[in-house]
Design an enzyme around this catalytic site. Sequence first.
Site, PDB file in Angstrom:
ATOM      1  N   VAL A 255      -6.417   7.389  -1.464  1.00 40.02           N
ATOM      2  CA  VAL A 255      -6.381   5.950  -1.199  1.00 40.02           C
ATOM      3  C   VAL A 255      -7.308   5.737  -0.011  1.00 40.02           C
ATOM      4  O   VAL A 255      -7.030   6.220   1.088  1.00 40.02           O
ATOM      5  CB  VAL A 255      -4.961   5.454  -0.886  1.00 40.02           C
ATOM      6  CG1 VAL A 255      -4.966   3.960  -0.612  1.00 40.02           C
ATOM      7  CG2 VAL A 255      -4.010   5.786  -2.039  1.00 40.02           C
ATOM      8  N   SER A 256      -8.415   5.034  -0.220  1.00 40.49           N
ATOM      9  CA  SER A 256      -9.451   4.928   0.808  1.00 40.49           C
ATOM     10  C   SER A 256      -8.982   4.112   2.008  1.00 40.49           C
ATOM     11  O   SER A 256      -7.966   3.409   1.955  1.00 40.49           O
ATOM     12  CB  SER A 256     -10.704   4.282   0.215  1.00 40.49           C
ATOM     13  OG  SER A 256     -11.211   5.050  -0.846  1.00 40.49           O
ATOM     14  N   ALA A 257      -9.726   4.223   3.096  1.00 37.87           N
ATOM     15  CA  ALA A 257      -9.438   3.442   4.290  1.00 37.87           C
ATOM     16  C   ALA A 257      -9.412   1.957   3.948  1.00 37.87           C
ATOM     17  O   ALA A 257     -10.251   1.464   3.187  1.00 37.87           O
ATOM     18  CB  ALA A 257     -10.480   3.721   5.370  1.00 37.87           C
TER      19      ALA A 257
ATOM     20  N   ARG B  80       0.821  -1.218   0.000  1.00 36.49           N
ATOM     21  CA  ARG B  80       0.000   0.000   0.000  1.00 36.49           C
ATOM     22  C   ARG B  80       0.856   1.271   0.000  1.00 36.49           C
ATOM     23  O   ARG B  80       0.533   2.253  -0.670  1.00 36.49           O
ATOM     24  CB  ARG B  80      -0.915  -0.040   1.234  1.00 36.49           C
ATOM     25  CG  ARG B  80      -1.861   1.162   1.384  1.00 36.49           C
ATOM     26  CD  ARG B  80      -2.696   0.966   2.650  1.00 36.49           C
ATOM     27  NE  ARG B  80      -3.470   2.138   3.016  1.00 36.49           N
ATOM     28  CZ  ARG B  80      -4.751   2.327   2.687  1.00 36.49           C
ATOM     29  NH1 ARG B  80      -5.382   1.423   1.974  1.00 36.49           N
ATOM     30  NH2 ARG B  80      -5.389   3.418   3.087  1.00 36.49           N
TER      31      ARG B  80
END
Length: 791
Positions: A425-427, A391
């Site tokens: 960048v989402s949770a 990530r």
Amino acid sequence: MTYTARNEWEQHFSDGRGFRQVGERERELLAEHTSAPDGGGRALDVGCGTGELAAYLASLGYTVDACDFTDSALARAREEHADVEGVRWLQLDIELDDPAPLHEEGYDLITLRLMYPFVQDRGRVLHGLGERLRDGGALVIITPVAQTTPEERRGIALDEDEIAVLAAGWETVERLDADGLAVLVLRGPCHADTRAVETRPTTGHALTGALAVVTDDAGRVLLGRSRRGMLELPGGKTCGPEGFAAAAVRELAEETGLVAGPADAYVVTMVVDDSHGIPRLTAVVRITAWTGTLTNVEADKFDRWEFFDLHALACVGDVFVPAARAIDSVWPGVIPDLPPVVSYPLATEQPPVPGEPGEAARLRQAMAQTVADGGWARSEPVRDALRTVPRHRFAPEVNLAAAYDGGDRAVITRRDETGTAISSVSAAWLQADMLESLRLRPGAIVFEAGSGGYNAELIAHAAGPDGRVVSVDIDPWVVRRTRAFLTEAGSGRVTAVEADAPLGAPAHLAPRGGFDGSMITYNCWDVSPAWREQLAEGGRLVLPLEMGGYTRAIAFERRGEVLHARRFTYCGFVRDQGQQARPAPVVPLLDGVLTLRFDDGAAARTEGLEEALRGRRHEVATGVTMRAANSYYGSLQLYAATTLPAFCRLVARQAPEEGVTAIAKDRDAPAIVGEASLAYLLHVQTKDSDRPEHREWEWVAHAFGEQGPELAERLVATVRAWDRHIRADDNDRHADPVLTAHPAGTPDDALPAGDVLDKLHSRLVFRWPGRDAVLPAPVERPVADVVAEGV
């Protein structure tokens, strides 16, 4: 003592040798300038050796973490200071090791005594230590200086230029003297804004050159601090008929001692600009593998070479313009505020470039475990994707802790001119939940909208080695960034395309039978026809859908021309930027103190409403209460928005004590309007307690205007119906509606029974539990002739 290898230091301390003892003047200065906070503080002594300074810091009232990378030094420290309390001895290489043993809450004091000159990546280490300082804390470097150090021992000292570099960016710098040693006390954020700067004007008619982008096994980029006072990449001009890749490989060896083969050098971008009016063409050459030992070969041109963390590149000071632009071509966004430049990306078959610190692997496993423990990653393919896909390499502008936050944190990667987030960048928990909702089979082909790279790679990993993802985004910068990151760290199974997502995938990329799944990663006001048409029968479309202004990630399953909702998740995403973007119609009231938002349908007329708001307020209690542990009321918002005629949201721009409503500043409340009348819903605290679980709130309807009492009763009836049929003691188990999405134009008699919410391209039908109960008749309201400007 100018050792460079760990084994030399091990032998040094094993032989009973040590360092210059901590002098009385050093002790006095530390006590005077870095005294422990009231109640004690926490200190970190880096390169503690045999522990003399750590023991002294403990005597000042600090709890001390003392670290060194040699066993022999720490063994002597434990033996020689066995009677000292409050010191934790840690074997840790501050440059190379995972810093997990260090205290998570940071330090009030960090010391580096007689060891900073031995650090290779000084900028990175200093920045990392600075991030660990608590507010008001100090970082102290005690070092010999070159002017008073014999030439043969120059390696243990710093000159004035190096001292100026390490002091840059700190809020305050105190330089003290302790018997010939410089004592540097640094405070405040260690942040020197990065600037792209030029050198002196050239005398040529045109310039061509190549720059090498090189990373180490932790993914850090190599930069040299040049004698021109800036950071530069390895590189230089081409010679004769030499190719750009060959020039980069040659310059890398000549400047740093590192050796790369021609097969490991890829020209990825050509950058066109000028230097003081002279045209310049720079080839950006990505080096994917190298050997050798980093050496400052051209000491007349460079002070030193270091590897830098990508997230720290926003605060490293001056960077040579071509180097800054070359870095941006590989990792768009890591150096902020660069002016636009003409560049020509090249379609090279560059392999992914590996490399990450051990800390990243540890934090990724912890994030995956947190998400799995929360019940969001229920299948092994999704859990494995979280554990595997790096990530942080898709969010290089933030540190590892932020990238791998397992909670609610999203990483904002792009903002518009107003500062509003437009890409992120989402949770991680939400990405996992939406991925689970797709229910992918091995080898699935998936459409993703809202490109960024990381989410697409999660999908590709979950779909297995035969899976494929087509990812689209309307923003050219985002697509360029996505492609760059996929090249660096991707699987090769994701195709990033610049396109308006509601139009679907380009025809040549859409599978003949339709996509097995589709995921939209931005707030959608409507369901695009292309998403349904390009979805295979039985395939799932997961998208964050706005209904009355409230968003839920809904997993739809295609059955013919109808989409059937299978799952709802409370969420929020960045807004749509494409052709389906719909600004919410708004109506300001009382000079903007209040605002009515009509997220679905036309805005209402408000004649007489402002006068009503200045009049008497009518209140009706619902008798429906909730506790802190049951404060989630998203299902009530959605229930009201989809069942109440004349629904809107009332937004307050002032604090309750200043305004006419009790709505918190910049928050909104569910509302309905009538003829010069308005009612809205609040929760009011009715019971306080020292224990949060014993506190209680009740839903209360507030109303204004002649029709206010009738409107309030309708809100009360809605809350009570929600309480009877929808609400559950467990917040995660509130009842969801049976929801179907039908193409626009579907006649009323072809729709199932239920509450209908019409969009531009779809008709949503909601069938809530208990909706066969008799509710008060709707209050008629007039419709405005003109829709107010959206926000």
